[in-house]
Write a protein that holds these residues in place. Structure first.
Motif, short mmCIF file in Angstrom:
data_model
loop_
_atom_site.label_atom_id
_atom_site.label_comp_id
_atom_site.label_asym_id
_atom_site.label_seq_id
_atom_site.Cartn_x
_atom_site.Cartn_y
_atom_site.Cartn_z
N HIS A 1 0.85 -0.88 -0.19
CA HIS A 1 -0.37 0.13 0.19
C HIS A 1 0.68 1.31 -0.11
CE1 HIS A 1 -3.65 -2.34 0.57
NE2 HIS A 1 -3.19 -2.93 0.98
N THR A 2 1.95 0.93 -0.47
CA THR A 2 2.42 3.09 -1.31
C THR A 2 2.26 2.50 -2.32
OG1 THR A 2 4.58 1.57 -1.42
CG2 THR A 2 4.28 1.79 0.96
N SER A 3 1.92 2.33 -3.91
CA SER A 3 1.51 2.42 -4.60
C SER A 3 1.03 4.47 -5.12
CB SER A 3 1.27 1.81 -5.32
OG SER A 3 -0.97 2.01 -5.06
N GLY A 4 0.28 5.24 -4.01
CA GLY A 4 -0.30 6.07 -3.94
C GLY A 4 -1.48 5.43 -5.00
N LEU A 5 -1.80 4.82 -5.32
CA LEU A 5 -3.20 4.56 -6.26
C LEU A 5 -3.56 4.94 -4.71
CD1 LEU A 5 -3.83 3.48 -9.06
CD2 LEU A 5 -3.97 1.95 -8.07
N GLN A 6 -5.49 5.61 -5.69
CA GLN A 6 -6.33 5.88 -5.24
C GLN A 6 -6.90 4.57 -4.49
OE1 GLN A 6 -8.93 7.52 -8.22
NE2 GLN A 6 -10.23 6.35 -8.28
N ARG A 7 -8.12 4.99 -3.19
CA ARG A 7 -8.06 4.57 -2.56
C ARG A 7 -9.26 2.49 -3.37
NH1 ARG A 7 -8.97 3.30 3.75
NH2 ARG A 7 -10.55 1.63 3.76
N GLU A 8 -9.85 3.48 -3.16
CA GLU A 8 -11.15 2.97 -4.50
C GLU A 8 -11.11 2.64 -5.92
OE1 GLU A 8 -12.61 0.80 -2.44
OE2 GLU A 8 -12.38 2.03 -0.58
N PRO A 9 -11.83 1.68 -6.51
CA PRO A 9 -12.38 1.84 -7.99
C PRO A 9 -13.05 3.34 -8.70
CG PRO A 9 -12.79 -0.31 -7.18
CD PRO A 9 -12.44 0.71 -6.14
N TRP A 10 -12.89 3.45 -9.51
CA TRP A 10 -13.04 4.86 -9.69
C TRP A 10 -15.00 4.97 -9.58
CZ3 TRP A 10 -17.15 6.54 -14.03
CH2 TRP A 10 -16.47 7.74 -14.20
N GLY A 11 -15.38 5.50 -10.00
CA GLY A 11 -16.86 6.09 -9.18
C GLY A 11 -16.68 6.16 -7.90
#
Length: 444
Positions: A107-117
């Motif tokens: 969990h250090t990718s920086g990607l947003q928490r949830e799928p889009w929407g």
């Protein structure tokens, strides 16, 4: 009462108190140990007046991630990928393919928490193709490796990566590689007809409103699974004592190692490769619990083992607001070990240290601190004389004459070099370039 009875009584009281104080409609709990019969306890209404039974399934939410993480590490061990590979080396993505598998696992990718929407607002869950297509709309909310940031989207992508690498679906790979080999017959992707109902228990009345059950579809690898407390306690025990036919112990120990903390103020939880790392106690009572919590509408779950001890505990509950559910597995582990300590393993005579290395054994000093080197169970290991009991030793493997490599524990990966007097006596050592001598010495 026997110690086992004392432990059972203490554990039951923990769960009864939790269920009453936090008003949880139904709870199922289990403790599984390598040296004792399993303890289980079930209380409450599973829905429509049905009593909770041992086979009653609860939704385990993000505990699912521990299964997905183990699947990824299995593929790594099989040479099918490297953790530092980019996602797009194995999975076609319209964006964010440069993120590494390792950064998604911890969990250090920086990607947003949830799928889009607005998934949790609309309950509009994308299927697999749509989820992958909409990755192009997802944000990188932080720079990679900047800090810990939980991402369900990231683990959903890992599930699709597993499917792409194996040519199968994530549910089928999960069944074939983990659930069937480990006999987790009550753990399923879809709930059985008699699964527990999840609830929102109102804050200022005793009324409980049913929460909807819905399929996570394209994000299943992040939080889809349903299971029982018994299955989850056995999964926790597997995380403490793995079946080498499923995954190597060294791989699980790699997954244990915390690389980031979740809270920069309190530092109460770290994160390894898909596993949470939670310190327990202080000083000589210090221990480390390994596992994961889970949450879905109407459900909370905690599934944990204790590092270095063959014990696992699971608590599954049908309330989405009773935070004590995720604290309870740690309490059960502590109570079980306190009231009924693990059996003391008898000393067994082992082999002597190789003659040319017997001179390593004993006490050494470095930077003014004392270390003890021992030959045990066929290998050389070292511990700081002041280390707490829960701290794992450094373990060495022979690499060349008078050269060893640290394979686990303190200074993992570093060399231990031996230097001898003309008569062959080891006069000093260098470990990770630091000098070790038989007496305390200054740098001069």
């Amino acid at each position: 009462m026997t110690p086992a009875d004392e432990a059972a009584t203490a554990c039951e009281r923990i769960i009864r108190t939790l269920q009453a104080d936090e008003r949880v409609p139904a709870i199922s709990a289990a403790v599984t140990r390598a040296d004792r019969p399993a303890w289980t306890f079930h209380i409450g209404d599973a829905g429509a007046g049905r009593p909770v039974r041992p086979a009653t399934q609860f939704r385990i939410g993000s505990v699912t991630k521990t299964f997905t993480a183990v699947l990824v590490l299995q593929l790594r061990d099989a040479g099918m990928l490297d953790l530092d590979d980019q996602l797009d080396a194995h999975l076609a993505l319209p964006a964010h393919g440069q993120l590494t598998i390792r950064s998604v696992l911890n969990h250090t990718s920086g990607l947003q928490r949830e799928p889009w929407g607005n998934l949790w607002d609309t309950i509009d869950v994308p299927d697999g193709p749509r989820l992958l297509e909409e990755v192009a709309k997802a944000e990188a909310v932080l720079s990679p490796r900047r800090r810990w940031h939980y991402s369900n989207l990231g683990f959903a992508l890992l599930g699709h990566l597993v499917a792409a690498k194996t040519g199968s679906s994530w549910p089928d790979v999960l069944q074939d590689r983990l659930l069937t080999p480990l006999g987790l017959t009550d753990t399923t992707v879809q709930p059985r007809d008699d699964a527990a109902q999840g609830y929102l228990v109102e804050a200022y009345s005793d009324f409980a409103r049913p929460e909807p059950h819905f399929d996570l579809a394209g994000a299943a690898a992040a939080a889809q699974l349903w299971s029982t407390a018994d299955d989850m306690a056995r999964w926790a025990l597997f995380l403490a004592q793995p079946d080498p036919a499923v995954i190597a112990r060294s791989t699980l120990e790699e997954m244990y190692e915390p690389v980031v903390v979740t809270d920069p103020v309190h530092w109460h939880t770290g994160w390894g490769l898909g596993l949470q790392v939670a310190p327990q106690g202080i000083g000589s009572d210090r221990a480390i619990d390994i596992g994961h919590n889970g949450a879905m509408p109407g459900f909370l779950a905690g599934v944990w083992c204790r590092r270095g001890v063959t014990i696992g505990a699971a608590v599954l509950g049908s309330s989405g607001t009773a935070g004590g559910i995720v604290a309870a597995p740690h309490q059960l582990i502590a109570a079980s070990l306190r009231e009924d300590p693990m059996d003391v393993e008898p000393f067994v005579i082992g082999d002597a240290a190789p003659r040319e290395y017997a001179g390593i054994l004993g006490r050494w000093w470095s930077e003014g601190s004392e270390f003890v080197f021992r030959w045990t169970k066929g290998h050389l290991e070292a511990r700081s004389a002041s280390a707490v009991a829960a701290a794992p030793p450094a373990v060495f493997a022979f690499e060349a004459p008078d050269l060893l490599r640290t394979v686990s524990g303190r200074e993992a990966g570093e060399r231990l070099e031996l230097f001898r007097d003309p008569d062959g006596t080891v006069s000093y050592m260098r470990w990770a370039t630091y000098r070790f001598t038989r007496d305390q010495e200054t740098y001069a």
